[in-house]
Design a protein around this motif. Structure first.
Motif, PDB file in Angstrom:
ATOM      1  N   VAL A   1       0.874  -1.219  -0.173  1.00  0.00           N
ATOM      2  CA  VAL A   1       0.155  -0.054   0.093  1.00  0.00           C
ATOM      3  C   VAL A   1       0.806   1.233  -0.228  1.00  0.00           C
ATOM      4  CG1 VAL A   1      -1.733   1.191   1.373  1.00  0.00           C
ATOM      5  CG2 VAL A   1      -1.857  -1.447   1.273  1.00  0.00           C
TER       6      VAL A   1
ATOM      7  N   GLY B   1      -1.475   3.387  -4.869  1.00  0.00           N
ATOM      8  CA  GLY B   1      -2.757   2.508  -4.651  1.00  0.00           C
ATOM      9  C   GLY B   1      -2.359   1.226  -4.020  1.00  0.00           C
ATOM     10  N   VAL B   2      -2.914   0.020  -4.147  1.00  0.00           N
ATOM     11  CA  VAL B   2      -2.817  -0.883  -3.476  1.00  0.00           C
ATOM     12  C   VAL B   2      -2.527  -2.242  -4.543  1.00  0.00           C
ATOM     13  CG1 VAL B   2      -3.823  -2.708  -1.893  1.00  0.00           C
ATOM     14  CG2 VAL B   2      -4.442  -0.514  -1.864  1.00  0.00           C
TER      15      VAL B   2
ATOM     16  N   PHE C   1      -4.137  -1.789  -7.864  1.00  0.00           N
ATOM     17  CA  PHE C   1      -5.322  -1.000  -8.190  1.00  0.00           C
ATOM     18  C   PHE C   1      -4.892   0.306  -7.650  1.00  0.00           C
ATOM     19  CE2 PHE C   1      -6.270  -5.250  -6.542  1.00  0.00           C
ATOM     20  CZ  PHE C   1      -7.435  -5.643  -7.586  1.00  0.00           C
TER      21      PHE C   1
ATOM     22  N   TRP D   1      -5.460   4.266  -6.707  1.00  0.00           N
ATOM     23  CA  TRP D   1      -6.524   4.751  -5.829  1.00  0.00           C
ATOM     24  C   TRP D   1      -7.939   5.165  -6.339  1.00  0.00           C
ATOM     25  CZ3 TRP D   1      -6.165   3.133  -1.136  1.00  0.00           C
ATOM     26  CH2 TRP D   1      -4.914   3.006  -0.379  1.00  0.00           C
TER      27      TRP D   1
ATOM     28  N   VAL E   1     -10.167   2.113  -6.228  1.00  0.00           N
ATOM     29  CA  VAL E   1     -10.383   1.413  -4.924  1.00  0.00           C
ATOM     30  C   VAL E   1     -11.441   2.110  -4.187  1.00  0.00           C
ATOM     31  CG1 VAL E   1      -9.334   1.001  -2.519  1.00  0.00           C
ATOM     32  CG2 VAL E   1      -7.939   0.753  -4.699  1.00  0.00           C
TER      33      VAL E   1
ATOM     34  N   THR F   1     -12.651   0.635  -1.242  1.00  0.00           N
ATOM     35  CA  THR F   1     -12.216   0.602   0.195  1.00  0.00           C
ATOM     36  C   THR F   1     -11.443  -0.579   0.258  1.00  0.00           C
ATOM     37  OG1 THR F   1     -12.891   0.855   2.346  1.00  0.00           O
ATOM     38  CG2 THR F   1     -14.161  -0.856   1.109  1.00  0.00           C
ATOM     39  N   VAL F   2     -10.768  -0.489   1.647  1.00  0.00           N
ATOM     40  CA  VAL F   2      -9.912  -1.766   1.789  1.00  0.00           C
ATOM     41  C   VAL F   2     -10.177  -2.313   3.098  1.00  0.00           C
ATOM     42  CG1 VAL F   2      -7.423  -2.571   1.969  1.00  0.00           C
ATOM     43  CG2 VAL F   2      -7.923  -0.546   0.154  1.00  0.00           C
TER      44      VAL F   2
ATOM     45  N   VAL G   1      -9.408  -5.605  -1.025  1.00  0.00           N
ATOM     46  CA  VAL G   1      -9.535  -4.509  -1.905  1.00  0.00           C
ATOM     47  C   VAL G   1     -11.079  -4.610  -2.694  1.00  0.00           C
ATOM     48  CG1 VAL G   1      -8.750  -3.136  -3.919  1.00  0.00           C
ATOM     49  CG2 VAL G   1      -7.311  -4.290  -2.362  1.00  0.00           C
TER      50      VAL G   1
ATOM     51  N   HIS H   1     -13.437  -3.093  -5.277  1.00  0.00           N
ATOM     52  CA  HIS H   1     -13.378  -2.170  -6.356  1.00  0.00           C
ATOM     53  C   HIS H   1     -14.803  -1.339  -6.538  1.00  0.00           C
ATOM     54  CE1 HIS H   1     -13.461  -1.448 -10.749  1.00  0.00           C
ATOM     55  NE2 HIS H   1     -12.200  -1.453 -10.672  1.00  0.00           N
TER      56      HIS H   1
ATOM     57  N   LEU I   1      -7.492   6.798   2.690  1.00  0.00           N
ATOM     58  CA  LEU I   1      -8.740   6.726   2.451  1.00  0.00           C
ATOM     59  C   LEU I   1      -9.789   7.862   3.114  1.00  0.00           C
ATOM     60  CD1 LEU I   1      -9.076   2.942   2.533  1.00  0.00           C
ATOM     61  CD2 LEU I   1      -9.096   4.348   0.584  1.00  0.00           C
TER      62      LEU I   1
END
Length: 152
Positions: free
Chosen positions: A70, A74-75, A86, A88, A91, A93-94, A110, A112, A145
């Protein structure tokens, strides 16, 4: 002398419903690829405002097969050698939690914007390592986030 059937110029076909108009008002050349307008569409919807700063915090957790990264871009989830990135804007939420079955496993998922959920599990060698990952991951995710408006 007549041309046998199947030879000669191609037979014009009608473009499919909703196809963009041909350039300059004429028919598109035979076999011409469809081109998006200059610049093309954005790869992801941008419902969350400006991107996060490039110098933000990072989180990395990995085991022999899987990893989670992270950072400001992004992730990234790597599962058995397959990587999913992914950015940002992609995304919603995570989610993260320890495995409900005990042991030292970090679960990261993650979400989407389309509703798809991508999950990765990372084995920690010790419970202390798992607790350290959980303590580090929460603030990093909060940094990226927290200032975004809720997903519509």
């Amino acid at each position: 002398m007549t041309t046998p059937p199947g030879f000669g110029p191609p037979t014009p076909i009608q473009p499919p419903y909703g196809a963009p108009p041909a350039p300059y008002g004429g028919p598109a050349p035979y076999g011409a690829p469809h081109q998006a307008p200059y610049g093309g569409p954005a790869p992801y919807p941008a419902p969350y405002g400006p991107p996060p700063p490039a110098d933000g915090p990072e989180f990395v957790a990995h085991d022999r097969r899987n990893s989670v990264i992270v950072d400001a871009s992004g992730v990234s989830l790597e599962i058995n050698g397959h990587t999913m990135d992914f950015p940002w804007p992609a995304v919603a939420t995570v989610h993260h939690a320890p495995s409900p079955h005990g042991g030292a496993v970090l679960m990261v998922a993650v979400a989407h914007p389309s509703g798809m959920l991508y999950e990765c599990r990372i084995d920690a060698k010790r419970k202390a390592q798992l607790h350290q990952w959980l303590a580090e991951l929460g603030p990093v995710l909060h940094y990226y986030l927290a200032n975004r408006p809720p997903h519509a």
